[in-house]
Design a protein around this motif. Structure first.
Motif, PDB file in Angstrom:
ATOM      1  N   GLU A  63      84.333  39.335  40.097  1.00 11.41           N
ATOM      2  CA  GLU A  63      83.954  37.989  39.684  1.00 11.41           C
ATOM      3  C   GLU A  63      85.086  37.042  40.074  1.00 11.41           C
ATOM      4  O   GLU A  63      86.162  37.071  39.481  1.00 11.41           O
ATOM      5  CB  GLU A  63      83.687  37.947  38.180  1.00 11.41           C
ATOM      6  CG  GLU A  63      82.508  38.820  37.763  1.00 11.41           C
ATOM      7  CD  GLU A  63      82.173  38.681  36.291  1.00 11.41           C
ATOM      8  OE1 GLU A  63      82.122  37.528  35.805  1.00 11.41           O
ATOM      9  OE2 GLU A  63      81.975  39.714  35.633  1.00 11.41           O
ATOM     10  N   ARG A 201      66.044  43.173  38.274  1.00  7.83           N
ATOM     11  CA  ARG A 201      66.785  41.991  37.829  1.00  7.83           C
ATOM     12  C   ARG A 201      67.201  41.160  39.040  1.00  7.83           C
ATOM     13  O   ARG A 201      68.136  41.507  39.768  1.00  7.83           O
ATOM     14  CB  ARG A 201      68.015  42.421  37.025  1.00  7.83           C
ATOM     15  CG  ARG A 201      67.643  43.183  35.757  1.00  7.83           C
ATOM     16  CD  ARG A 201      68.823  43.935  35.172  1.00  7.83           C
ATOM     17  NE  ARG A 201      69.899  43.057  34.750  1.00  7.83           N
ATOM     18  CZ  ARG A 201      71.075  43.479  34.321  1.00  7.83           C
ATOM     19  NH1 ARG A 201      71.322  44.785  34.256  1.00  7.83           N
ATOM     20  NH2 ARG A 201      72.003  42.628  33.946  1.00  7.83           N
ATOM     21  N   PRO A 202      66.529  40.037  39.288  1.00  9.31           N
ATOM     22  CA  PRO A 202      66.831  39.238  40.487  1.00  9.31           C
ATOM     23  C   PRO A 202      68.255  38.712  40.510  1.00  9.31           C
ATOM     24  O   PRO A 202      68.823  38.510  41.585  1.00  9.31           O
ATOM     25  CB  PRO A 202      65.805  38.104  40.422  1.00  9.31           C
ATOM     26  CG  PRO A 202      65.362  38.053  38.989  1.00  9.31           C
ATOM     27  CD  PRO A 202      65.443  39.455  38.489  1.00  9.31           C
ATOM     28  N   GLY A 203      68.835  38.485  39.335  1.00  5.54           N
ATOM     29  CA  GLY A 203      70.205  37.985  39.305  1.00  5.54           C
ATOM     30  C   GLY A 203      71.201  38.967  39.882  1.00  5.54           C
ATOM     31  O   GLY A 203      72.253  38.561  40.387  1.00  5.54           O
ATOM     32  N   LEU A 204      70.914  40.261  39.790  1.00 11.94           N
ATOM     33  CA  LEU A 204      71.798  41.270  40.367  1.00 11.94           C
ATOM     34  C   LEU A 204      71.595  41.409  41.867  1.00 11.94           C
ATOM     35  O   LEU A 204      72.537  41.646  42.615  1.00 11.94           O
ATOM     36  CB  LEU A 204      71.557  42.622  39.690  1.00 11.94           C
ATOM     37  CG  LEU A 204      72.055  42.794  38.256  1.00 11.94           C
ATOM     38  CD1 LEU A 204      71.697  44.179  37.740  1.00 11.94           C
ATOM     39  CD2 LEU A 204      73.563  42.601  38.181  1.00 11.94           C
ATOM     40  N   GLY A 206      70.443  39.136  44.081  1.00 18.07           N
ATOM     41  CA  GLY A 206      70.994  37.972  44.745  1.00 18.07           C
ATOM     42  C   GLY A 206      70.645  37.875  46.217  1.00 18.07           C
ATOM     43  O   GLY A 206      69.492  38.028  46.631  1.00 18.07           O
ATOM     44  N   THR A 450      69.170  37.779  30.358  1.00 12.12           N
ATOM     45  CA  THR A 450      68.722  37.961  31.741  1.00 12.12           C
ATOM     46  C   THR A 450      67.564  37.023  32.059  1.00 12.12           C
ATOM     47  O   THR A 450      66.822  36.602  31.172  1.00 12.12           O
ATOM     48  CB  THR A 450      68.286  39.413  31.978  1.00 12.12           C
ATOM     49  OG1 THR A 450      67.281  39.763  31.013  1.00 12.12           O
ATOM     50  CG2 THR A 450      69.463  40.356  31.836  1.00 12.12           C
ATOM     51  N   ARG A 451      67.414  36.720  33.344  1.00 11.96           N
ATOM     52  CA  ARG A 451      66.390  35.770  33.769  1.00 11.96           C
ATOM     53  C   ARG A 451      64.976  36.237  33.448  1.00 11.96           C
ATOM     54  O   ARG A 451      64.081  35.430  33.222  1.00 11.96           O
ATOM     55  CB  ARG A 451      66.490  35.548  35.286  1.00 11.96           C
ATOM     56  CG  ARG A 451      67.759  34.902  35.774  1.00 11.96           C
ATOM     57  CD  ARG A 451      67.645  34.678  37.268  1.00 11.96           C
ATOM     58  NE  ARG A 451      68.936  34.403  37.874  1.00 11.96           N
ATOM     59  CZ  ARG A 451      69.126  34.316  39.187  1.00 11.96           C
ATOM     60  NH1 ARG A 451      68.107  34.490  40.009  1.00 11.96           N
ATOM     61  NH2 ARG A 451      70.321  34.063  39.675  1.00 11.96           N
ATOM     62  N   ASP A 452      64.761  37.554  33.479  1.00 10.08           N
ATOM     63  CA  ASP A 452      63.408  38.066  33.278  1.00 10.08           C
ATOM     64  C   ASP A 452      62.952  38.002  31.824  1.00 10.08           C
ATOM     65  O   ASP A 452      61.791  38.289  31.517  1.00 10.08           O
ATOM     66  CB  ASP A 452      63.279  39.500  33.800  1.00 10.08           C
ATOM     67  CG  ASP A 452      64.304  40.453  33.181  1.00 10.08           C
ATOM     68  OD1 ASP A 452      64.825  40.149  32.095  1.00 10.08           O
ATOM     69  OD2 ASP A 452      64.574  41.500  33.800  1.00 10.08           O
TER      70      ASP A 452
END
Length: 739
Positions: A63, A201-204, A206, A450-452
Motif C-alpha cells: 500500500e 471482489r472487484p476491488g481486489l 482492479g 466491500t463493494r459487493d
C-alpha cells in the motif's frame, strides 16, 4: 550573528542550553567541530522511526500511501517496535502464520543446523528424507483418503497447484471441457492471476481484469443474509445451469474464512447440499486451508470438522509457523490415481518446492504441535476464548457477532441505529479500532466494507497457540477497551455529526496540542476559526487521556519551554504515541518549534541541542517560497533536529533545518502562531532570561508590534498553502483551482 541593532534581536551566541522547566541558561561552549554535541539530559537521546514513511526506502510496499509500523523483535505472543513499545500479537505475526509464537530457540537452532547440513536441493530430479517424512506425516493427520502431498513455498502457490490438479484430473478422465470454477464471492485465495480470479471482489481484481479467467461466484451464507444456507445452494444451482455442470472443474472455498469474512463458515445444510451436487455433477471440491490448516481451528485440518470431505486441500501458513516459507497440497487417492494413470507428470513447480530446509522446519513444527499438544489445546481453549471475547464485548451495541473456531475468531460490527445494517464505510470503524488497539498495545487485523455489500467492518482475532492464559485475557481486555473507545465516538458521530447526505460533517476538525499556559495557538487558532474549523484544545500537560487522532482532519502540535528529546517529561510518551498514530493513519500533522522537533523525532529523525541558538525575528532560506516564505519568522529555540527518513527539507538557516515536509505533514522550527499577546506573555514570564542572554525585552516587544501585521500575512500564506497543497484539506470558499 550576535544580538545587535536597535531591536537587539538575532542569533544568540552558541553554547546556550535549555533546562527542564525553564527557557535558557548560559553554559560553557562545547569544544570541537561536532554538529551534534551531547544533550543535557543523560546525553543525546536518539530516537528510531516507528514507521517507514510512504515512498521512503527501497521497498515497493503493498500500500503505497500507508506508513508501515517497524517491528524489530518478538518473543512468544509479544512483539516490540523500533521505539521500544511492546504489543500483544493477536494476529500471529500479522497474517496468522506465527502459530507457535515468536523466538522459539529450538526452531531457530534447527534452521541453523539444517542449513549447515544441506539447505537446498531441486525436487525436479532429487528428493530428500525431510520432504519424504513431512509428506508421510501430513498424510497421517489429513482427512481419511488423502494419500499424496506436493510441496510449494506459500499459500497462493498451493491454491494454484490445486487448480492445476483439478484441471489435470478431468483431462485425465477424458473430460477436457471441464475448466470452470465456482467459488464464494466474498473470498481471497491469493494474488497470482489464477487465484485472484477465484474471488468475486472487484476491488481486489482492479486493473488485472483483462488477465483473469472469468469464473462464477455465489454469495456467502452468513447469519445476516442466509442463515440456513439454502440461498447459497440455489445460487450454486443457478451458476451450474449457466455454465453447464459438465463444464465445471471444481468448487473452491475456505472451510472457515480468514481475512475476507473473518471466522465465517457456512451452515451444515450448505455443506451437505454441496456434497450432493458433487456426487450428481462430478466436479471436485478444493479447500483453501492456507490459514485453517495445521491446527488453527482446533483440528489438524478444518475439513475434519465438516460434514463433507474435499478432494484437494491447500495449506501453508501454519506449516512453517512463521519460521520458513512452505506450503503443501494434499490429494485424495482418487485424484492422484486419475492423474498418475494418464498424465504421468506434474512437472510445473517452483525453485524451493520440497527443499530440505523448509521441509525440515515443517517436520519440526508438526513434531512440536504433536508432542506439546497444541492442536488439542486450541480445540479445548478455543470455545472458552470465544466466550470470553463475547462477554467482554456483550454490552457494546456496535458488536453484532463474535464467531469462529479454535484460535480463529472474528468480530462483526453493525450500525447501532438499527442493530442490523453495516456501518457507513466513511466512518472507517475497523481501521479506527485497529489503531485504538495499537494504542492499547494490541495488534489485530481489521477488514473494511466491500463493494459487493457482503461484508462490513470486521476484525480477526488469531493469537499464537502457546499464548499463556494471562496474555489471552489481556488481549481480550485490550480489544474490548479499543472497541468501547471507538464505539463511544461512533455513537456520537451517528447521532449528531452526520450530514443530510449521510456522510460525516464537512467541517474541518482540528486538534491543537498545547503543552503549557504560556504557549497557546495564537494566530494559528485565529486562522482556523476564520476557516470555520471545529477546534479542540488538548492540554496534554493537564489532561491524562488518550486521544484518537482519526477523529480529526488535522493535528497541530505547538511549542513548549521543554525539550523534545527529554523523555522524562510526564506527557511526552502520550504525545509521541499520538503523533505516531496520526501519521500512521494518514492524518496530517503541523508541528511548530517543539512540535516540529518532536514530529521529526518520532518519524526517525533526531532532536538534540543545537550548536547555534536563535531568538528574534529572522529570515530563513527557503527552497519553496510559495509554501514557506523567507519571513521574517519569530524564533526562540536552543535545540534543533534532523530531517526524518522520507522527509524533504523545505527551509533552513545557519542554525539548522527550519521546515520539512513528510507525507501530508509539515514541521517548522519557528513560531507562526506568535501574536502581540503571546509575546507579552513570553517576555513577562522570561524577561530575566532574555536579560541574561543580552536580548533587550522592551526592544523585542517593540519590534513585534511593528512587524506583527506583516507576520500575520506571511503566516496565513504558509497555513493556506500547507492546508491545501500538502495536507490536502479543503478550505471553505475556495474552488477546485484554489481560488
Amino acid at each position: 550573528m550576535t544580538p545587535g541593532g536597535p531591536a537587539a534581536v538575532g542569533i544568540l551566541p552558541a553554547g546556550h542550553r535549555q533546562r527542564p522547566g525553564g527557557r535558557a541558561t548560559s553554559v560553557p561552549r562545547v569544544q570541537g567541530t561536532a554538529r551534534r554535541p551531547a544533550a543535557p539530559i543523560g546525553g543525546r537521546l536518539q530516537s528510531r522511526a516507528p514507521f517507514v514513511a510512504p515512498g521512503a526506502g527501497a521497498v515497493f510496499q503493498l500500500e503505497l500511501a500507508k506508513p508501515y509500523r517497524i517491528i524489530v523483535a518478538g518473543d512468544g505472543a509479544r512483539v516490540e517496535d523500533s521505539t521500544g513499545k511492546r504489543y500483544l500479537d493477536a494476529m500471529s505475526g500479522g497474517s496468522m502464520a506465527a502459530t507457535l509464537g515468536h523466538g522459539r530457540r529450538d526452531l531457530i537452532d534447527l534452521v541453523w543446523e539444517q542449513s549447515r547440513r544441506v539447505g537446498y536441493l531441486d525436487n525436479n530430479r532429487l528428493t530428500n528424507p525431510w520432504q519424504e517424512s513431512l509428506a508421510a506425516k501430513l498424510v497421517d493427520v489429513a482427512p481419511t483418503g488423502f494419500t499424496r502431498v506436493r510441496f510449494v513455498t506459500g499459500g497462493s502457490e498451493a491454491n494454484e497447484a490445486a487448480i492445476r490438479a483439478a484441471r489435470m484430473y478431468h483431462v485425465a478422465r477424458g473430460e477436457p471441457q471441464r475448466w470452470q470454477i465456482i467459488s464464494p464471492a466474498q473470498a481471497y485465495h491469493g494474488p497470482t492471476m489464477q487465484t485472484l480470479a477465484l474471488t468475486g471482489r472487484p476491488g481486489l481484481q482492479g486493473a488485472f481484469g483483462p488477465y483473469l479467467t472469468r469464473h462464477r461466484h455465489i454469495p456467502p451464507s452468513t447469519a445476516r443474509f442466509d442463515a440456513t444456507g439454502q440461498q447459497a445452494l440455489d445460487a450454486l444451482d443457478e451458476a451450474l445451469e449457466q455454465v453447464g455442470p459438465e463444464n465445471v472443474s471444481a468448487y473452491f472455498c475456505e472451510p472457515v474464512s480468514a481475512a475476507s469474512l473473518p471466522a465465517y463458515s457456512p451452515p451444515a445444510r450448505f455443506w451437505e447440499g454441496l456434497a450432493e451436487r458433487r456426487e450428481r455433477h462430478g466436479f471436485l471440491i478444493c479447500f483453501d486451508e492456507v490459514v485453517t490448516g495445521i491446527g488453527r481451528t482446533g483440528n489438524w485440518f478444518a475439513a475434519n470438522d465438516l460434514p463433507i470431505v474435499p478432494d484437494v486441500i491447500a495449506t501453508a501458513k501454519g506449516l512453517g509457523a512463521g519460521y520458513t516459507a512452505i506450503g503443501a497440497v494434499l490429494y485424495r487417492d482418487s485424484v492422484y490415481e486419475a492423474i498418475a494413470s494418464e498424465v504421468r507428470s506434474f512437472s510445473l513447480g517452483h525453485t524451493w518446492d520440497g527443499s530440505p530446509l523448509p521441509c525440515a522446519v515443517g517436520l519440526a513444527v508438526l513434531g512440536i504441535l504433536e508432542s506439546e499438544g497444541w492442536v488439542d489445546h486450541v480445540a479445548a481453549r478455543g470455545p472458552s476464548l470465544r466466550r470470553e471475547l463475547e462477554e467482554a464485548l456483550s454490552g457494546n451495541d456496535l458488536v453484532g457477532e463474535v464467531r469462529g473456531r479454535g484460535y480463529l475468531l472474528g468480530i462483526d460490527y453493525l450500525d447501532p441505529r438499527d442493530g442490523r445494517s453495516f456501518l457507513p464505510p466513511e466512518l472507517g470503524v475497523a481501521g479506527r479500532i485497529e489503531r485504538a488497539a495499537a494504542r492499547h498495545g494490541l495488534l489485530v487485523l481489521g477488514t473494511m466494507p466491500t463493494r459487493d455489500g457482503f461484508a462490513g467492518d470486521q476484525h480477526l482475532f488469531a493469537p499464537p497457540f502457546p499464548t499463556p492464559d494471562g496474555d489471552l485475557g489481556e488481549m481480550v481486555d485490550r480489544m474490548a477497551a479499543a472497541v468501547d473507545e471507538v464505539a463511544a465516538e461512533v455513537r456520537d458521530e451517528l447521532g449528531s455529526s452526520l450530514s443530510a447526505g449521510g456522510g460525516p460533517s464537512a467541517g474541518l476538525r482540528v486538534l491543537i496540542v498545547q503543552h503549557e499556559d504560556p504557549t497557546p495557538a495564537g494566530f494559528v487558532h485565529e486562522w482556523l476559526d476564520d476557516q470555520g474549523a471545529d477546534v479542540e484544545i488538548y492540554r496534554i500537560d493537564l489532561e491524562d487521556r488518550c486521544v484518537d487522532p482519526t477523529r480529526y482532519d488535522l493535528i497541530v502540535s505547538l511549542g513548549s519551554e521543554l525539550a523534545a528529546f527529554d523523555d522524562s517529561i510526564p506527557w511526552i510518551d502520550r504525545e509521541k504515541d499520538l503523533l505516531v498514530e496520526a501519521y500512521g493513519a494518514d492524518i496530517p500533522i503541523l508541528g511548530l518549534c517543539f512540535g516540529g522537533q518532536l514530529l521529526a523525532r518520532v518519524l526517525g529523525g533526531d532532536s538534540y541541542r543545537g550548536e547555534l541558538s536563535e531568538v528574534g525575528w529572522l529570515p530563513v532560506r527557503s527552497a519553496d517560497e510559495d509554501l514557506v516564505p523567507p519571513g521574517p519568522w519569530f524564533q526562540w529555540h536552543f535545540d534543533t533536529f534532523s530531517i526524518p527518513p522520507g522527509g524533504e527539507l523545505i527551509a533552513d538557516s545557519e542554525a539548522g533545518p527550519q521546515a520539512f515536509v513528510v507525507g501530508r505533514s509539515l514541521g517548522v522550527q519557528f513560531h507562526p502562531e506568535v501574536t502581540n499577546e503571546i509575546m507579552d506573555g513570553w517576555v513577562d514570564a522570561y524577561r530575566h532570561e532574555l536579560d541574561d542572554e543580552g536580548v533587550d525585552p522592551d526592544a523585542l516587544l517593540e519590534e513585534t508590534r511593528r512587524i506583527e501585521p506583516r507576520a500575520r500575512a506571511v503566516a496565513a500564506r504558509l497555513l493556506e498553502r500547507y492546508a491545501e497543497d500538502i495536507a490536502g484539506l479543503a478550505l471553505p470558499g475556495r474552488g477546485a483551482d484554489g481560488t
